[in-house]
Scaffold this motif. Sequence first.
Motif, PDB file in Angstrom:
ATOM      1  N   LEU A   1     -35.341-102.429  88.060  1.00 60.85           N
ATOM      2  CA  LEU A   1     -34.588-102.577  89.292  1.00 60.85           C
ATOM      3  C   LEU A   1     -33.097-102.781  89.037  1.00 60.85           C
ATOM      4  O   LEU A   1     -32.290-102.500  89.909  1.00 60.85           O
ATOM      5  CB  LEU A   1     -35.126-103.751  90.100  1.00 60.85           C
ATOM      6  N   ASN A   2     -32.751-103.285  87.867  1.00 69.13           N
ATOM      7  CA  ASN A   2     -31.351-103.606  87.587  1.00 69.13           C
ATOM      8  C   ASN A   2     -30.443-102.387  87.608  1.00 69.13           C
ATOM      9  O   ASN A   2     -29.242-102.521  87.835  1.00 69.13           O
ATOM     10  CB  ASN A   2     -31.223-104.318  86.239  1.00 69.13           C
ATOM     11  N   ASP A   3     -31.004-101.210  87.344  1.00 73.76           N
ATOM     12  CA  ASP A   3     -30.185-100.003  87.277  1.00 73.76           C
ATOM     13  C   ASP A   3     -30.140 -99.224  88.583  1.00 73.76           C
ATOM     14  O   ASP A   3     -29.566 -98.147  88.628  1.00 73.76           O
ATOM     15  CB  ASP A   3     -30.702 -99.080  86.166  1.00 73.76           C
ATOM     16  N   LEU A   4     -30.734 -99.740  89.645  1.00 72.82           N
ATOM     17  CA  LEU A   4     -30.830 -98.991  90.891  1.00 72.82           C
ATOM     18  C   LEU A   4     -29.729 -99.381  91.877  1.00 72.82           C
ATOM     19  O   LEU A   4     -29.197-100.477  91.839  1.00 72.82           O
ATOM     20  CB  LEU A   4     -32.194 -99.236  91.541  1.00 72.82           C
ATOM     21  N   ALA A   5     -29.422 -98.441  92.773  1.00 76.50           N
ATOM     22  CA  ALA A   5     -28.551 -98.718  93.920  1.00 76.50           C
ATOM     23  C   ALA A   5     -29.465 -99.276  95.004  1.00 76.50           C
ATOM     24  O   ALA A   5     -30.346 -98.577  95.495  1.00 76.50           O
ATOM     25  CB  ALA A   5     -27.867 -97.440  94.387  1.00 76.50           C
ATOM     26  N   ILE A   6     -29.276-100.537  95.366  1.00 81.04           N
ATOM     27  CA  ILE A   6     -30.186-101.233  96.269  1.00 81.04           C
ATOM     28  C   ILE A   6     -29.439-101.664  97.526  1.00 81.04           C
ATOM     29  O   ILE A   6     -28.383-102.292  97.443  1.00 81.04           O
ATOM     30  CB  ILE A   6     -30.800-102.474  95.580  1.00 81.04           C
ATOM     31  N   SER A   7     -30.016-101.321  98.687  1.00 80.01           N
ATOM     32  CA  SER A   7     -29.488-101.782  99.972  1.00 80.01           C
ATOM     33  C   SER A   7     -30.638-102.376 100.762  1.00 80.01           C
ATOM     34  O   SER A   7     -31.742-101.837 100.772  1.00 80.01           O
ATOM     35  CB  SER A   7     -28.862-100.632 100.753  1.00 80.01           C
ATOM     36  N   VAL A   8     -30.344-103.493 101.443  1.00 85.13           N
ATOM     37  CA  VAL A   8     -31.370-104.219 102.185  1.00 85.13           C
ATOM     38  C   VAL A   8     -30.901-104.466 103.608  1.00 85.13           C
ATOM     39  O   VAL A   8     -29.747-104.825 103.836  1.00 85.13           O
ATOM     40  CB  VAL A   8     -31.680-105.575 101.506  1.00 85.13           C
ATOM     41  N   ALA A   9     -31.819-104.270 104.553  1.00 79.58           N
ATOM     42  CA  ALA A   9     -31.662-104.668 105.951  1.00 79.58           C
ATOM     43  C   ALA A   9     -33.070-105.058 106.391  1.00 79.58           C
ATOM     44  O   ALA A   9     -33.829-104.226 106.878  1.00 79.58           O
ATOM     45  CB  ALA A   9     -31.094-103.547 106.809  1.00 79.58           C
ATOM     46  N   ALA A  10     -33.424-106.292 106.128  1.00 77.52           N
ATOM     47  CA  ALA A  10     -34.810-106.752 106.289  1.00 77.52           C
ATOM     48  C   ALA A  10     -35.397-106.324 107.619  1.00 77.52           C
ATOM     49  O   ALA A  10     -34.718-106.381 108.636  1.00 77.52           O
ATOM     50  CB  ALA A  10     -34.868-108.266 106.132  1.00 77.52           C
ATOM     51  N   PRO A  11     -36.617-105.831 107.590  1.00 75.56           N
ATOM     52  CA  PRO A  11     -37.574-105.757 106.484  1.00 75.56           C
ATOM     53  C   PRO A  11     -37.514-104.437 105.716  1.00 75.56           C
ATOM     54  O   PRO A  11     -38.502-104.019 105.116  1.00 75.56           O
ATOM     55  CB  PRO A  11     -38.915-105.901 107.190  1.00 75.56           C
ATOM     56  N   ALA A  12     -36.368-103.762 105.711  1.00 82.08           N
ATOM     57  CA  ALA A  12     -36.230-102.467 105.048  1.00 82.08           C
ATOM     58  C   ALA A  12     -35.397-102.591 103.773  1.00 82.08           C
ATOM     59  O   ALA A  12     -34.524-103.463 103.664  1.00 82.08           O
ATOM     60  CB  ALA A  12     -35.577-101.457 105.987  1.00 82.08           C
TER      61      ALA A  12
END
Length: 181
Positions: A1-12
């Motif tokens: 997961l450390n190398d990924l582009a991560i965006s969060v808008a719970a629950p997504a």
Amino acid sequence: LNDLAISVAAPAIVLADPDGRIPFSDAQSVRGWFVDDVRLLSELDVAVRGSDLDLVRADVGTGRQEFTYVARRLGGWLHDPTVTLDVRRTLTGATLEQELVVSHRGPEPFELDLRVTLSVDLVPMAEVRQGHVTEHVAAERTAGGLTWRRDDRSCSVAFDPQPDVVDEGRLVAWRRTVEPG
């Protein structure tokens, strides 16, 4: 997961490669768009016919992802690219909107074949995290786009403008003449 582009808008959550791609992978991958612990999109990839897309900018934050690519082999000059593609994703708790903007600074119009590849598996996150092999769900055409269903889960995609090509519910393409400016 450390190398990924991560965006969060719970629950997504959107988990993409650092260059913004969510490519199809024969090996199991945690990449995709998840809502309520179910992966909706297991592939979301953008390409143009006739050129690779080289990443020149990435900006990832809470609820959004923005990527700019150059298409060196389109629009004229290899040494000074004139065609850029901006990919902008906006994430809410229930939706993912992706906007594609092509810009051309060259002197002559060119023919663009813009392609988006989509795959949906509608698999619970627990199965994805355990590396289980998942099967893609076949798409159904709708008036405004595509829909996928598995058991009590579903995912829909709408297009604006409508694509010129929808191939087996996985590849969609737009063909346009792009003028300079």
